[in-house]
Design a protein around this motif. Sequence first.
Motif, PDB file in Angstrom:
ATOM      1  N   ARG A  42      76.898-114.483   9.762  1.00  0.00           N
ATOM      2  CA  ARG A  42      76.099-115.624  10.204  1.00  0.00           C
ATOM      3  C   ARG A  42      74.650-115.172  10.323  1.00  0.00           C
ATOM      4  NH1 ARG A  42      76.065-120.502  13.127  1.00  0.00           N
ATOM      5  NH2 ARG A  42      74.474-120.540  14.747  1.00  0.00           N
ATOM      6  N   VAL A  43      73.768-115.928   9.717  1.00  0.00           N
ATOM      7  CA  VAL A  43      72.331-115.615   9.750  1.00  0.00           C
ATOM      8  C   VAL A  43      71.589-116.876  10.152  1.00  0.00           C
ATOM      9  CG1 VAL A  43      70.359-114.856   8.355  1.00  0.00           C
ATOM     10  CG2 VAL A  43      72.622-113.904   7.896  1.00  0.00           C
ATOM     11  N   VAL A  44      70.578-116.743  11.003  1.00  0.00           N
ATOM     12  CA  VAL A  44      69.727-117.880  11.374  1.00  0.00           C
ATOM     13  C   VAL A  44      68.279-117.517  11.035  1.00  0.00           C
ATOM     14  CG1 VAL A  44      68.979-119.423  13.225  1.00  0.00           C
ATOM     15  CG2 VAL A  44      71.300-118.457  13.263  1.00  0.00           C
ATOM     16  N   ALA A  45      67.625-118.379  10.274  1.00  0.00           N
ATOM     17  CA  ALA A  45      66.251-118.094   9.849  1.00  0.00           C
ATOM     18  C   ALA A  45      65.282-118.187  11.019  1.00  0.00           C
ATOM     19  CB  ALA A  45      65.838-119.073   8.757  1.00  0.00           C
ATOM     20  N   GLY A  46      64.245-117.392  10.985  1.00  0.00           N
ATOM     21  CA  GLY A  46      63.185-117.422  11.983  1.00  0.00           C
ATOM     22  C   GLY A  46      62.287-118.629  11.804  1.00  0.00           C
ATOM     23  N   PRO A  47      61.225-118.731  12.606  1.00  0.00           N
ATOM     24  CA  PRO A  47      60.357-119.923  12.616  1.00  0.00           C
ATOM     25  C   PRO A  47      59.619-120.168  11.295  1.00  0.00           C
ATOM     26  CG  PRO A  47      59.508-118.189  14.087  1.00  0.00           C
ATOM     27  CD  PRO A  47      60.867-117.751  13.654  1.00  0.00           C
ATOM     28  N   ALA A  48      59.493-119.152  10.464  1.00  0.00           N
ATOM     29  CA  ALA A  48      58.826-119.357   9.170  1.00  0.00           C
ATOM     30  C   ALA A  48      59.838-119.374   8.033  1.00  0.00           C
ATOM     31  CB  ALA A  48      57.793-118.261   8.949  1.00  0.00           C
TER      32      ALA A  48
ATOM     33  N   TYR B  43      69.561-107.822   3.267  1.00  0.00           N
ATOM     34  CA  TYR B  43      68.204-107.269   3.181  1.00  0.00           C
ATOM     35  C   TYR B  43      67.226-108.446   3.161  1.00  0.00           C
ATOM     36  CZ  TYR B  43      64.227-104.449   1.553  1.00  0.00           C
ATOM     37  OH  TYR B  43      63.009-103.815   1.429  1.00  0.00           O
ATOM     38  N   VAL B  44      66.352-108.498   4.148  1.00  0.00           N
ATOM     39  CA  VAL B  44      65.391-109.598   4.258  1.00  0.00           C
ATOM     40  C   VAL B  44      64.116-109.238   3.487  1.00  0.00           C
ATOM     41  CG1 VAL B  44      63.961-110.956   5.842  1.00  0.00           C
ATOM     42  CG2 VAL B  44      66.296-110.317   6.494  1.00  0.00           C
ATOM     43  N   PHE B  45      63.704-110.132   2.569  1.00  0.00           N
ATOM     44  CA  PHE B  45      62.469-109.830   1.820  1.00  0.00           C
ATOM     45  C   PHE B  45      61.366-110.855   2.033  1.00  0.00           C
ATOM     46  CE2 PHE B  45      63.176-112.727  -1.752  1.00  0.00           C
ATOM     47  CZ  PHE B  45      64.559-112.828  -1.813  1.00  0.00           C
ATOM     48  N   ASP B  46      61.653-111.941   2.732  1.00  0.00           N
ATOM     49  CA  ASP B  46      60.613-112.896   3.132  1.00  0.00           C
ATOM     50  C   ASP B  46      60.957-113.440   4.507  1.00  0.00           C
ATOM     51  OD1 ASP B  46      58.655-113.091   1.174  1.00  0.00           O
ATOM     52  OD2 ASP B  46      59.750-114.578  -0.002  1.00  0.00           O
ATOM     53  N   GLY B  47      59.978-113.550   5.378  1.00  0.00           N
ATOM     54  CA  GLY B  47      60.214-114.131   6.695  1.00  0.00           C
ATOM     55  C   GLY B  47      61.028-113.225   7.599  1.00  0.00           C
ATOM     56  N   GLU B  48      61.691-113.857   8.564  1.00  0.00           N
ATOM     57  CA  GLU B  48      62.499-113.122   9.539  1.00  0.00           C
ATOM     58  C   GLU B  48      63.788-113.893   9.773  1.00  0.00           C
ATOM     59  OE1 GLU B  48      60.296-112.710  13.138  1.00  0.00           O
ATOM     60  OE2 GLU B  48      58.534-111.898  12.123  1.00  0.00           O
ATOM     61  N   ALA B  49      64.807-113.174  10.246  1.00  0.00           N
ATOM     62  CA  ALA B  49      66.090-113.828  10.512  1.00  0.00           C
ATOM     63  C   ALA B  49      66.806-113.122  11.646  1.00  0.00           C
ATOM     64  CB  ALA B  49      66.959-113.800   9.256  1.00  0.00           C
ATOM     65  N   ASP B  50      67.727-113.845  12.269  1.00  0.00           N
ATOM     66  CA  ASP B  50      68.608-113.251  13.276  1.00  0.00           C
ATOM     67  C   ASP B  50      70.014-113.223  12.727  1.00  0.00           C
ATOM     68  OD1 ASP B  50      66.940-112.667  15.472  1.00  0.00           O
ATOM     69  OD2 ASP B  50      66.802-114.806  15.928  1.00  0.00           O
ATOM     70  N   THR B  51      70.726-112.162  13.035  1.00  0.00           N
ATOM     71  CA  THR B  51      72.146-112.140  12.729  1.00  0.00           C
ATOM     72  C   THR B  51      72.855-111.569  13.945  1.00  0.00           C
ATOM     73  OG1 THR B  51      73.811-111.548  11.075  1.00  0.00           O
ATOM     74  CG2 THR B  51      72.177-109.871  11.568  1.00  0.00           C
ATOM     75  N   GLU B  52      74.188-111.553  13.908  1.00  0.00           N
ATOM     76  CA  GLU B  52      74.953-111.062  15.054  1.00  0.00           C
ATOM     77  C   GLU B  52      74.510-109.626  15.368  1.00  0.00           C
ATOM     78  OE1 GLU B  52      76.895-113.473  16.101  1.00  0.00           O
ATOM     79  OE2 GLU B  52      77.717-112.408  17.821  1.00  0.00           O
ATOM     80  N   GLY B  53      73.972-109.445  16.550  1.00  0.00           N
ATOM     81  CA  GLY B  53      73.621-108.071  16.940  1.00  0.00           C
ATOM     82  C   GLY B  53      72.149-107.738  16.825  1.00  0.00           C
ATOM     83  N   GLY B  54      71.312-108.685  16.366  1.00  0.00           N
ATOM     84  CA  GLY B  54      69.888-108.371  16.357  1.00  0.00           C
ATOM     85  C   GLY B  54      69.070-109.158  15.361  1.00  0.00           C
TER      86      GLY B  54
END
Length: 285
Positions: free
Chosen positions: A227-233, A199-210
């Motif tokens: 696996r999670v990759v953080a967004g630009p912020a 559950y993302v509560f700050d910023g944005e992230a990518d994980t497998e599938g979206g």
Amino acid sequence: MNIRSIRQLVQAHAITEGAGVTVHRSIGTPALKHLDPFLMLDHFGSDNPDEYIAGFPEHPHRGFVTVTYMLDGHMEHRDSMGNRGDLVAGGVQWMKAASGVIHSEMPRQANGLMRGFQLWVNLPAAEKMADPAYQEYSPATVPELAGDGVRVRLLAGGYGGGRGVIDDPHTDLRYLDIGLAAGRPFETEVAGDHSAFIYVFDGEADTEGGGLLRHHLAVLGEGDGVRVVAGPAGARFILVSGRPLGEPVVQYGPFVMNTRQEVEQAFADYRDGRLVRARAMMTGA
Ligand code: FE2
């Protein structure tokens, strides 16, 4: 590692709880009724006192566990058995309501930011009428691993050789609060037979599938890693997993049992002042 991908994406929606508190609910909604063993996830987050000041006055629970994690602010917990707890930013509380607890959760601040999560974790049938129990841990006692753009707070379960403070023996609960710097990847194993979500509560992230925006919950599919990759912020999210119970769930409001008859019994016991049977023993630091 077989990386899990998103099985279901749920956008939390704002509802009013307690005496008028706005929360974002994801698990426990028509889109995602339960995610065995998880029954409900509420994210409360507001800097407007009108949205939280009324708090959660006295109410009952039976048949499950509540886990409350404060991100910002100060709530006071009081229960029918004499426990008084201070939930402050970074602290965590595990309350096994089991056979019955009546408690209140009230803000101890008149203004400023109030943020956190309440997760309901189901109990196996054999534990639903057991004695209540209570664990509370102050922020300083929660292990934290930080470095290289990653910060992980260990609320429950293991990570990086460390172990979270909360012990939920019934589901082997694992509960991590993860903060990532911009573009930073994060990978960890997740037990293959556990239900798991992010559950993302700050910023944005990518994980497998979206991609995951703020207030998005991703139910993770089959596999033994994430696996999670953080967004630009950057991003901050919780990663939670637990062993499913595989038992029937009959829920009515604050009572979660295995049969309708048991729920009716809970209502009758509450009405007749018999809900609270045993005093909760408090442990924590
Ligand atoms: Fe409650």
